[in-house]
Write a protein that holds these residues in place. Structure first.
Motif, PDB file in Angstrom:
ATOM      1  N   THR A 154     -11.963  -8.039   6.655  1.00 33.56           N
ATOM      2  CA  THR A 154     -11.122  -7.878   5.470  1.00 33.56           C
ATOM      3  C   THR A 154     -10.533  -9.193   4.961  1.00 33.56           C
ATOM      4  N   SER A 155     -10.431 -10.201   5.827  1.00 31.31           N
ATOM      5  CA  SER A 155      -9.847 -11.481   5.402  1.00 31.31           C
ATOM      6  C   SER A 155     -10.898 -12.574   5.233  1.00 31.31           C
ATOM      7  N   SER A 156     -12.152 -12.201   5.213  1.00 29.92           N
ATOM      8  CA  SER A 156     -13.225 -13.198   5.157  1.00 29.92           C
ATOM      9  C   SER A 156     -13.398 -13.753   3.736  1.00 29.92           C
ATOM     10  N   PRO A 157     -13.971 -14.960   3.607  1.00 33.10           N
ATOM     11  CA  PRO A 157     -14.282 -15.511   2.277  1.00 33.10           C
ATOM     12  C   PRO A 157     -15.198 -14.592   1.479  1.00 33.10           C
ATOM     13  N   GLY A 160     -13.195 -12.156  -0.258  1.00 35.61           N
ATOM     14  CA  GLY A 160     -12.527 -12.809  -1.386  1.00 35.61           C
ATOM     15  C   GLY A 160     -13.437 -12.918  -2.601  1.00 35.61           C
ATOM     16  N   LEU A 186     -10.090  -4.268  -0.125  1.00 32.64           N
ATOM     17  CA  LEU A 186      -9.655  -5.550  -0.669  1.00 32.64           C
ATOM     18  C   LEU A 186      -8.156  -5.777  -0.552  1.00 32.64           C
ATOM     19  N   THR A 188      -6.260  -6.943   1.650  1.00 34.85           N
ATOM     20  CA  THR A 188      -5.809  -8.204   2.257  1.00 34.85           C
ATOM     21  C   THR A 188      -6.027  -9.397   1.344  1.00 34.85           C
ATOM     22  N   VAL A 189      -7.065  -9.355   0.538  1.00 38.84           N
ATOM     23  CA  VAL A 189      -7.440 -10.544  -0.247  1.00 38.84           C
ATOM     24  C   VAL A 189      -7.155 -10.413  -1.739  1.00 38.84           C
ATOM     25  N   SER A 190      -6.837  -9.219  -2.226  1.00 34.84           N
ATOM     26  CA  SER A 190      -6.620  -9.055  -3.664  1.00 34.84           C
ATOM     27  C   SER A 190      -5.206  -9.464  -4.049  1.00 34.84           C
TER      28      SER A 190
END
Length: 827
Positions: A154-157, A160, A186, A188-190
């Motif tokens: 969930t936190s990977s590039p 993103g 999304l 975690t990264v949105s």
């Protein structure tokens, strides 16, 4: 293996499998009705298989498993079968030839079959999907994002990049499944703006769904734990959809939707009242174990005692036919309802014991915690459960699963501690979140309480110190307040933390206060309440954000936002304006709230001395109270009791502080049912000393129930010359009372006192009534003091931490302390 071989031969006779031309193979695959037929067909046509067949076969195999109540028991058989391995080998050599849909479908199927993320084929599919990101349509992209989430990416590039694509193309989709996938994957990264756009877009889609699309709405509602404080409006849309279409749902759909409401603790809705009525009508029509297990698990926590007894009797007749998943659902329902049926508990436990060897970590956790909660007694069973927990702990590499199992193991603790478990704790500490650390700390704290050697004690202390160190290091490195608050809200107890870690948590949150907006101000309020703190910077930030953007905050969050101000008795510099604004916001949305919410928020306002007449009148009327009764009838026992306690306390506050509202006091009988008093050695000691100071124990009463059912520790009366007045009635406390913990005196209408006399209430202040690291009283006890004074008492408060400091002093010193308290100079 022999059973599988037999099943294959039987399937062969049914299906008449034979070598098929390549162009017809897909059609024949789609006609298969079980996994045996699919695998046979693949085996008979290995030389004709192409990459186009892989996705079809794998998807079909999963769809067949998905419909089975016991699918988890057979997944490994399919996954490890030679023909499934042949499909994987074919996919591995032809990944680049797959079209986009097949690529993601194969990845999805492998994940559902629990193929590990480090498997070469899974990694190859992820890399190929990454190359094609910009070409994937949003439906396929959403499924790909879901697959990455299931692999803890969930936190990977890569995630993103997906968020960036979704931000550019969001207006091009109106698919509820795709939107729900993006919301969960999304998070975690949105950015906050993208999250808000996703939520608004999903709301518009939900409004257009019909009853046949209920799975989409149910899927969206599962987002609530992830977006607990930012998607209440979306939750409302889903709830309205389910209420509007309830008559179109069959039994299984109703059970599924209702179970989701329970799992999310969403009890403040009319849907559950309507669902209960429909499901109870289906109980007598149910004639198979699978369906009844669903009904029992769904209805168990919504029924009366008589209805539950009827369900228990029927459950005993079906229990032997139930699969593992059904037994677990039933056990959870029994725990929620605090089942006391020993025969039923023993029956379900004995059936579960046969499945322990195949249970997954989450299932072992559920079994342990539920049976302990139900006070099940079986040393052999618990020994076996311990063995399986330890085996899974040692072999597992996922920190959250290890931590959860260690927490369960602490409930079964004995004198023998496996050193491998301690080694596992030591190894995974650096990878753990704060909630994970908490679970393991509870285990180590439990170990310290049993008989252990000095070496072991030193080891546990060292590990606890290491946990606090890594916990502090973790929060100090955080640069996003949402991530920090999200971790902290899952912590259940602070007892394992050092003062340094608690202060570090407060400092880190204060450092990130500039990131607080209307989107996360509710989480900040929950954190403040959880930390039991009076740091003014937090309260002032909450006040300023709410006063600026209250219209953007969902009205149902007003209770959580105002709670720390009321419960912790904090006076903000803008308190009056803040509370008046919150009160008006609630009044503007009065019709949209559940009865239990209005009761809670009404009491919350009353704690701070606010009694809006429109709100009080809206609560204390016959239609509202009837609706409240109906809504509380479906609640778990503790939730039901809490709601009724809120109503009683609000009723009492209104009667005492605003008699002009003409609200009657109607909770006398309820108070008699729930009122309990605790007599400790401290009570006995103080009572004896008070008697010696006042002239005898007949000059003071212990454990008195006042008008409106406040329980006070001691009562005495002084005349106009500060001389004690003797109580004429018997003031002794019987041995039976001490044994049964019942009240020594009934509710007393305070009789008129002689001219100039004063009635005194002595209240012992336990640590829980005082804000941490201060002498500041919490709101409920400030209210109690205010009410007792209105009722004619002079309140004497004795903090127990002060009294404990005197326990080593002489009796003369103790009497001197009490004399200063009970003979105040200002009277």
């Amino acid at each position: 293996m022999f059973r599988w071989s037999s099943a294959f031969r039987f399937s062969l006779r049914l299906h008449q499998a034979h070598s098929i031309k390549t162009e017809l193979l897909v059609d024949h695959l789609k006609k298969c009705s079980n996994e045996y037929q699919v695998l046979q067909l693949i085996g008979m046509n290995r030389t004709r298989l192409t990459v186009d067949h892989v996705s079809c076969a794998m998807t079909l195999l999963w769809n067949i498993q998905e419909g089975k109540p016991s699918r988890w028991a057979t997944l490994s058989h399919v996954r490890d079968h030679p023909e499934f391995s042949a499909l994987r080998a074919l996919a591995h050599h032809n990944v680049e030839l797959m079209n986009d849909n097949d690529l993601v479908d194969v990845l999805y199927a492998l994940i559902r079959f629990q193929v590990e993320a480090h498997d070469p084929l899974v990694q190859q599919l992820v890399v190929e999907g990454w190359k094609r990101l910009e070409c994937l349509d949003l439906q396929v992209l959403s499924k790909f994002a879901y697959c990455l989430k299931k692999q803890d990416m969930t936190s990977s590039p890569l995630m993103g990049q997906i968020a960036n694509i979704v931000g550019r193309s969001l207006d091009d989709t109106s698919d509820a499944t795709a939107l729900s996938n993006f919301l969960t994957s999304l998070s975690t990264v949105s950015s906050p703006d993208l999250q808000e756009r996703l939520i608004k877009k999903t709301e518009s889609v939900i409004e257009k769904l019909n009853a046949s699309n209920f799975r989409h709405a149910r899927r969206v509602m599962h987002l609530f734990p992830k977006y607990k404080y930012s998607c209440a409006s979306l939750l409302d849309k889903c709830d309205q959809f389910f209420q509007h279409n309830i008559n179109a749902f069959d039994r299984d759909s109703l059970c599924s939707i209702t179970a989701m409401y329970h799992s999310l603790h969403l009890y403040n809705t009319d849907f559950l009242v309507m669902a209960k009525e429909k499901l109870m009508g289906m109980v007598d029509l149910c004639n198979d174990a699978s369906s009844f297990a669903k009904l029992y698990a769904t209805l168990g926590c919504m029924t009366s005692e008589e209805e539950r007894k009827r369900l228990d009797e029927k459950l005993l007749t079906y229990a032997d036919e139930m699969q593992l998943a059904q037994l677990l659902a039933v056990l959870k329902a029994m725990e929620d309802t605090e089942c006391t049926n020993i025969i039923l508990i023993n029956k379900i436990a004995s059936l579960l014991q046969k499945h322990l060897h195949v249970c997954k970590p989450a299932q072992l956790k559920l079994i342990t915690e539920s049976l302990v909660q139900l006070q099940y007694q079986n040393a052999v069973f618990f020994k076996e459960l311990q063995m399986h927990l330890k085996r899974n702990i040692i072999s597992n590499y996922k920190p959250f699963e290890v931590a959860a199992m260690i927490r369960s193991l602490s409930l079964l603790l004995d004198d023998q501690v496996d050193e491998a478990v301690i080694a596992k704790i030591n190894a995974i500490i650096p990878q753990c979140t704060l909630p994970n650390l908490e679970k393991m700390a509870v285990f180590l704290t439990q170990l310290q309480k049993v008989h252990i050697s000095k070496y072991e004690s030193a080891t546990y202390k060292k590990l606890l110190k290491k946990m606090n160190h890594y916990g502090l290091e973790r929060i100090q490195k955080m640069e996003n307040i949402d991530h920090l608050l999200n971790e902290l809200r899952h912590i259940e107890t602070m007892h394992w933390m050092t003062t340094g870690l608690r202060v570090g948590m407060l400092d880190s949150c204060q450092r990130l206060l500039y990131q607080v907006t209307w989107r996360n101000v509710t989480q900040l309020s929950v954190f403040v309440m959880q930390m039991n703190t009076l740091r003014s910077s937090f309260y002032e930030k909450i006040t300023s954000v709410v006063m600026e953007d209250i219209t953007k905050i969902h009205p149902s969050y007003i209770y959580l936002i105002t709670r720390p101000f009321s419960m912790l008795n904090y006076d903000s510099s803008q308190e009056k304006e803040f509370f008046n604004l919150c009160i008006q916001y609630v009044l503007d949305h009065l019709d949209s709230f559940s009865p239990s919410f209005l009761t809670m928020v009404g009491f919350n306002f009353a704690l701070s001395g606010y009694f809006p007449k429109d709100l009080i009148k809206a609560i204390f009327n016959t239609p509202f109270l009837s609706k409240l009764d109906a809504s509380t009838s479906i609640l778990l026992p503790n939730h039901n009791l809490n709601t009724r306690l809120f109503l009683m306390k609000l009723n009492r506050a209104v009667c005492i502080e605003h008699p002009e509202y003409l609200i009657p006091w109607f909770h006398s009988s309820f108070c008699k049912q729930v009122q309990r008093s605790e007599i400790t050695s401290t009570h006995t000691e103080i009572h004896q000393l008070l008697g010696e100071i006042l002239g005898g124990t007949n000059y003071t009463k212990m454990s008195v129930l006042t008008p409106y059912s406040y329980s006070i520790d001691f009562e005495y009366i002084l005349d106009s010359n500060k001389k004690p007045i003797e109580y004429m009635e018997d003031n002794s406390i019987s041995a039976n009372w001490l044994k049964e913990h019942e009240l020594s005196s009934q509710v007393q209408e305070n009789k008129p006192l002689p001219q100039g006399a004063q009635r005194f209430a002595v209240v012992l202040l336990r640590p829980r009534v005082i804000v941490r690291y201060s002498s500041h009283l919490k709101g409920p006890y400030v209210m109690m003091k205010r009410h007792l004074e209105i009722l004619g008492y002079h309140v004497v408060q004795i903090p127990l931490y002060e009294w404990k400091q005197l326990t080593l002093e002489s009796e003369v010193t103790q009497k001197t302390y009490l004399r200063k308290k009970i003979f105040p100079d200002n009277l």
